[in-house]
Design a protein around this motif. Structure first.
Motif, mmCIF file in Angstrom:
data_model
loop_
_atom_site.group_PDB
_atom_site.id
_atom_site.type_symbol
_atom_site.label_atom_id
_atom_site.label_comp_id
_atom_site.label_asym_id
_atom_site.label_seq_id
_atom_site.Cartn_x
_atom_site.Cartn_y
_atom_site.Cartn_z
ATOM 1 N N ARG A 54 -6.954 67.692 67.391
ATOM 2 C CA ARG A 54 -8.099 67.590 68.299
ATOM 3 C C ARG A 54 -9.001 68.825 68.180
ATOM 4 N N HIS A 55 -8.382 69.996 68.004
ATOM 5 C CA HIS A 55 -9.180 71.201 67.773
ATOM 6 C C HIS A 55 -9.954 71.092 66.455
ATOM 7 N N HIS A 56 -9.345 70.527 65.418
ATOM 8 C CA HIS A 56 -10.026 70.392 64.131
ATOM 9 C C HIS A 56 -11.309 69.573 64.266
ATOM 10 N N VAL A 57 -11.212 68.421 64.908
ATOM 11 C CA VAL A 57 -12.368 67.521 64.973
ATOM 12 C C VAL A 57 -13.381 67.972 66.016
ATOM 13 N N THR A 58 -12.990 68.883 66.887
ATOM 14 C CA THR A 58 -13.910 69.403 67.907
ATOM 15 C C THR A 58 -14.612 70.673 67.439
ATOM 16 N N LEU A 59 -13.842 71.623 66.878
ATOM 17 C CA LEU A 59 -14.397 72.928 66.516
ATOM 18 C C LEU A 59 -15.123 72.907 65.181
ATOM 19 N N PHE A 60 -14.641 72.115 64.215
ATOM 20 C CA PHE A 60 -15.275 72.098 62.890
ATOM 21 C C PHE A 60 -15.038 70.749 62.220
ATOM 22 N N PRO A 61 -15.670 69.700 62.723
ATOM 23 C CA PRO A 61 -15.453 68.366 62.159
ATOM 24 C C PRO A 61 -15.843 68.260 60.694
ATOM 25 N N GLU A 62 -16.805 69.087 60.244
ATOM 26 C CA GLU A 62 -17.201 69.047 58.833
ATOM 27 C C GLU A 62 -16.043 69.424 57.913
ATOM 28 N N GLY A 63 -15.135 70.248 58.417
ATOM 29 C CA GLY A 63 -14.028 70.715 57.605
ATOM 30 C C GLY A 63 -12.780 69.879 57.727
ATOM 31 N N ALA A 64 -12.872 68.717 58.347
ATOM 32 C CA ALA A 64 -11.720 67.830 58.550
ATOM 33 C C ALA A 64 -11.949 66.552 57.747
ATOM 34 N N LEU A 65 -11.339 66.468 56.582
ATOM 35 C CA LEU A 65 -11.551 65.335 55.688
ATOM 36 C C LEU A 65 -10.262 64.549 55.468
ATOM 37 N N CYS A 66 -10.409 63.253 55.289
ATOM 38 C CA CYS A 66 -9.288 62.412 54.874
ATOM 39 C C CYS A 66 -9.755 61.535 53.728
ATOM 40 N N VAL A 67 -8.787 60.944 53.029
ATOM 41 C CA VAL A 67 -9.104 60.049 51.930
ATOM 42 C C VAL A 67 -8.333 58.761 52.123
ATOM 43 N N GLU A 68 -9.011 57.646 51.936
ATOM 44 C CA GLU A 68 -8.407 56.313 52.024
ATOM 45 C C GLU A 68 -8.423 55.658 50.650
ATOM 46 N N VAL A 69 -7.405 54.862 50.373
ATOM 47 C CA VAL A 69 -7.348 54.047 49.158
ATOM 48 C C VAL A 69 -7.080 52.610 49.587
ATOM 49 N N ASP A 70 -7.940 51.715 49.182
ATOM 50 C CA ASP A 70 -7.834 50.309 49.606
ATOM 51 C C ASP A 70 -7.759 50.208 51.128
ATOM 52 N N GLY A 71 -8.460 51.109 51.826
ATOM 53 C CA GLY A 71 -8.495 51.103 53.287
ATOM 54 C C GLY A 71 -7.318 51.757 53.969
ATOM 55 N N ALA A 72 -6.347 52.262 53.211
ATOM 56 C CA ALA A 72 -5.160 52.887 53.796
ATOM 57 C C ALA A 72 -5.272 54.405 53.709
ATOM 58 N N LEU A 73 -4.900 55.092 54.788
ATOM 59 C CA LEU A 73 -4.970 56.545 54.827
ATOM 60 C C LEU A 73 -3.963 57.126 53.841
ATOM 61 N N ALA A 74 -4.445 57.938 52.906
ATOM 62 C CA ALA A 74 -3.588 58.421 51.824
ATOM 63 C C ALA A 74 -3.453 59.937 51.777
ATOM 64 N N GLY A 75 -4.339 60.663 52.434
ATOM 65 C CA GLY A 75 -4.259 62.120 52.392
ATOM 66 C C GLY A 75 -5.304 62.753 53.268
ATOM 67 N N SER A 76 -5.219 64.081 53.390
ATOM 68 C CA SER A 76 -6.184 64.802 54.218
ATOM 69 C C SER A 76 -6.298 66.248 53.749
ATOM 70 N N MET A 77 -7.361 66.892 54.170
ATOM 71 C CA MET A 77 -7.568 68.319 53.921
ATOM 72 C C MET A 77 -8.335 68.891 55.093
ATOM 73 N N THR A 78 -7.919 70.068 55.540
ATOM 74 C CA THR A 78 -8.527 70.706 56.711
ATOM 75 C C THR A 78 -8.918 72.135 56.367
ATOM 76 N N THR A 79 -10.093 72.547 56.811
ATOM 77 C CA THR A 79 -10.576 73.902 56.568
ATOM 78 C C THR A 79 -11.237 74.454 57.833
ATOM 79 N N LEU A 80 -11.507 75.749 57.804
ATOM 80 C CA LEU A 80 -12.336 76.393 58.816
ATOM 81 C C LEU A 80 -13.161 77.461 58.130
ATOM 82 N N MET A 81 -14.143 78.001 58.809
ATOM 83 C CA MET A 81 -14.971 79.080 58.266
ATOM 84 C C MET A 81 -14.519 80.410 58.849
#
Length: 221
Positions: A54-81
């Protein structure tokens, strides 16, 4: 916000994929990915919890990425500045990331710092980690930051710890004499080594060390 449609390849078969910002609706799936990616002896208390996400998507949503394959959640990456001085590289993961809560995020920072990258084991042959890493490089360029930096685990180190130092191990991996599942992957993503950092994270396989690695913005001096 970020959204990239692409195809990844399972052998010779293209499969539709999407890299996008993750949201609260993805939290359960992201926690499940952590369980699959970091089994024991990695400490379970370091898996994401909903408060951290919740802090990730609130404080720096640009740095919160996920990847889907065929519509299924397959991975993620999180960053901050953050503000980062490459001449003083030693720190812990907890210090830099606020224990994963990213309250250390600084909108005026000069560096994009990697909190985590995870890809479900059954999707790893598709090259998703490299794609999502490059999506973060896009963010570095877009925000005119100097670099992306993160500490790479060295999970192969425990196999040779009886005969070589962490620094010697990292150098051998960079020379191509040894293969490490994480460091070799990061080299293939374009990351370059800065320093071996002791006591970076509680991580038995890595001897609690990490190799700090960067990707510099090629559009800045």
């Amino acid at each position: 916000m970020y959204q990239q449609q692409l195809y990844v390849f399972d052998g010779d078969k293209p499969r539709p994929a999407c890299i996008r910002n993750y949201t609260e609706a993805d939290f359960a799936g992201l926690i499940a990915i952590q369980r699959e990616c970091f089994p024991p002896p990695f400490p379970s208390e370091l898996w994401w919890n909903e408060d951290q996400l919740r802090h990730h998507v609130t404080l720096f949503p640009e740095g919160a990425l996920c990847v889907e394959v065929d519509g299924a959640l397959a991975g993620s990456m999180t960053t901050l500045m953050v503000h980062f001085d490459p001449n003083h590289p030693h720190h812990t993961w907890a210090e830099m990331t606020d224990g994963g809560y990213i309250r250390t995020h600084r909108p005026d920072g000069d560096t994009l710092y990697v909190v985590d990258i995870s890809v479900r084991p059954r999707y790893r042959r598709l090259g998703l980690g490299k794609w999502v890493m490059h999506a973060m490089y896009h963010l570095v360029v877009h925000k005119r930051l100097k670099r992306l930096v993160g500490g790479g685990r060295m999970p192969g180190y425990h196999k040779v710890a009886h005969r070589m130092s962490p620094e010697a191990y990292a150098e051998a991996v960079v020379r191509g004499e040894l293969h490490d599942p994480v460091i070799t992957f990061l080299l293939r993503c374009g990351r370059t080594p800065l320093a071996v950092v002791p006591n970076y994270l509680e991580d038995e396989e890595s001897g609690n060390h990490a190799l700090l690695m960067e990707w510099r913005n090629p559009f800045l001096p």
